[in-house]
Design an enzyme around this catalytic site. Structure first.
Site, short mmCIF file in Angstrom:
data_model
loop_
_atom_site.label_atom_id
_atom_site.label_comp_id
_atom_site.label_asym_id
_atom_site.label_seq_id
_atom_site.Cartn_x
_atom_site.Cartn_y
_atom_site.Cartn_z
N ASN A 37 -10.15 0.67 1.68
CA ASN A 37 -9.28 0.41 2.55
C ASN A 37 -9.50 0.93 3.97
OD1 ASN A 37 -7.86 -0.10 0.37
ND2 ASN A 37 -6.22 1.54 0.72
N HIS B 279 -8.10 10.17 5.06
CA HIS B 279 -7.44 9.14 5.72
C HIS B 279 -7.28 9.53 7.40
CE1 HIS B 279 -4.93 8.26 2.02
NE2 HIS B 279 -5.06 7.08 2.44
N THR C 157 -8.06 2.84 10.15
CA THR C 157 -8.26 3.55 11.60
C THR C 157 -9.28 2.86 12.65
OG1 THR C 157 -7.58 5.85 10.76
CG2 THR C 157 -8.82 5.62 12.71
N ASP D 77 0.73 -1.14 0.07
CA ASP D 77 -0.03 -0.06 0.12
C ASP D 77 0.78 1.20 0.06
OD1 ASP D 77 -2.38 1.34 0.10
OD2 ASP D 77 -2.35 1.56 2.14
N HIS D 78 0.52 2.14 -0.97
CA HIS D 78 1.41 3.61 -0.91
C HIS D 78 2.67 3.41 -1.30
CE1 HIS D 78 -2.08 5.96 -0.18
NE2 HIS D 78 -2.30 5.33 0.82
N ASP E 146 1.75 4.89 -5.69
CA ASP E 146 0.95 6.19 -5.29
C ASP E 146 1.99 7.50 -5.73
OD1 ASP E 146 -0.18 8.57 -4.19
OD2 ASP E 146 0.08 8.02 -2.10
N HIS F 130 -9.72 4.86 -0.38
CA HIS F 130 -8.75 4.88 0.79
C HIS F 130 -9.38 5.82 1.82
CE1 HIS F 130 -4.72 3.86 -1.43
NE2 HIS F 130 -5.75 3.50 -2.00
N GLY F 131 -9.23 5.64 2.95
CA GLY F 131 -9.74 6.28 4.16
C GLY F 131 -11.20 5.67 4.36
N GLY F 132 -11.49 4.58 4.15
CA GLY F 132 -12.77 3.93 4.24
C GLY F 132 -13.27 3.89 5.44
#
Length: 275
Positions: A225, A174, A228, A82-83, A104, A202-204
């Protein structure tokens, strides 16, 4: 052996009207819980090694951990970088057994992002694995703001890079700890009208669960994704385990108590996307 590529799990999701979770890993305890939850729900899972994870644990170790879990799993498991920010980092992940490379380049000018992402996609495809690219910067809660994806640029990016999945910026953020936000559904509709590649959010963790499930069913969003949300569960379980007996010092016995809460929370995430 259930080791899979990103295309292996996202193409059926695109056709079947559901999404697969890309779960952000930081160590053995969470990645093991993620696979256990996927087996309980009977769905594919994407284990993701992001920059923070790679800073703590070297890529060769992560590759072996991911593959060990995949080879014993009863469901498809993707070993995903990832990234990744450079060609060399992506190439190293490939050599370490990863089956999916996310490059990315979203901060770069469009032409440069396309050229660099295409190079990574060609590297991945030559080895029989997958590539995810990103068009439109996804910002951070309490930090740098997002720059929404331009649909016309997304269409060009998808066509010229040959990526297997495309991460987009459509209101996602994110590191968001609550679910008070939401995705720009009009922008998503415009992007998917111009492309046919599986879309990635991203930041799901900051997306309401109802919206995650509905868009997984009704749009080309095939991957969320999640980091957190599950890290918060791990942290709470770890604090409970430590505070339950302040004299205890054996970290293995302490960490074992994070497993069941993590499996339960992950099952909830996975079930909502399964359709």
């Amino acid at each position: 052996m259930s080791l899979a590529t990103l295309a292996d799990v996202l193409q059926p999701a695109l056709k079947g009207g559901y999404a697969v979770a890309g779960l952000v890993t930081l160590g053995w305890e969470d990645m093991r819980a993620f696979v256990a939850a996927a087996e309980a729900v009977n769905c594919a899972v994407i284990l993701q090694a992001g920059p923070g994870c790679r800073e703590h644990t070297p890529l060769p170790v992560l590759g072996r951990m991911f593959r060990h879990l995949a080879e014993a799993a009863s469901v498809p498991v993707v070993a995903h970088l990832d990234h990744g920010y450079t060609y060399d980092e992506c190439s190293e992940a490939l050599d370490c057994g990863f089956t999916s490379l996310m490059f990315d380049g979203c901060r770069r000018p469009l032409a440069e992002n396309i050229a660099q992402t295409r190079k990574i996609a060609e590297l991945a495809h030559a080895a029989g694995i997958s590539c995810e690219g990103e068009i439109g910067f996804v910002g951070y809660a309490e930090g740098e703001q997002s720059a929404g994806t331009d649909p016309e640029e997304a269409a060009r990016f998808a066509a010229e890079t040959g990526v297997d999945a495309m991460a987009i910026s459509v209101g996602n953020v994110h590191l968001q700890q609550n679910k008070e936000g939401g995705l720009d559904e009009a922008r998503i509709a415009t992007i998917q009208a111009l492309t046919n590649v599986p879309l990635v959010i991203h930041g799901g963790s900051g997306v309401p669960v109802e919206q995650r499930a509905r868009l997984a069913k009704n749009t080309h969003i095939c991957k969320y994704n999640i980091g957190t949300e599950l890290r918060m569960v791990f942290g709470a379980a770890l604090r409970d385990a430590v505070n339950a007996d302040p004299s205890r010092f054996d970290r293995v016995s302490i960490l074992k108590e994070t497993h069941d809460p993590m499996v339960a929370a992950t099952r909830h995430v996975l079930s909502a996307l399964k359709g």
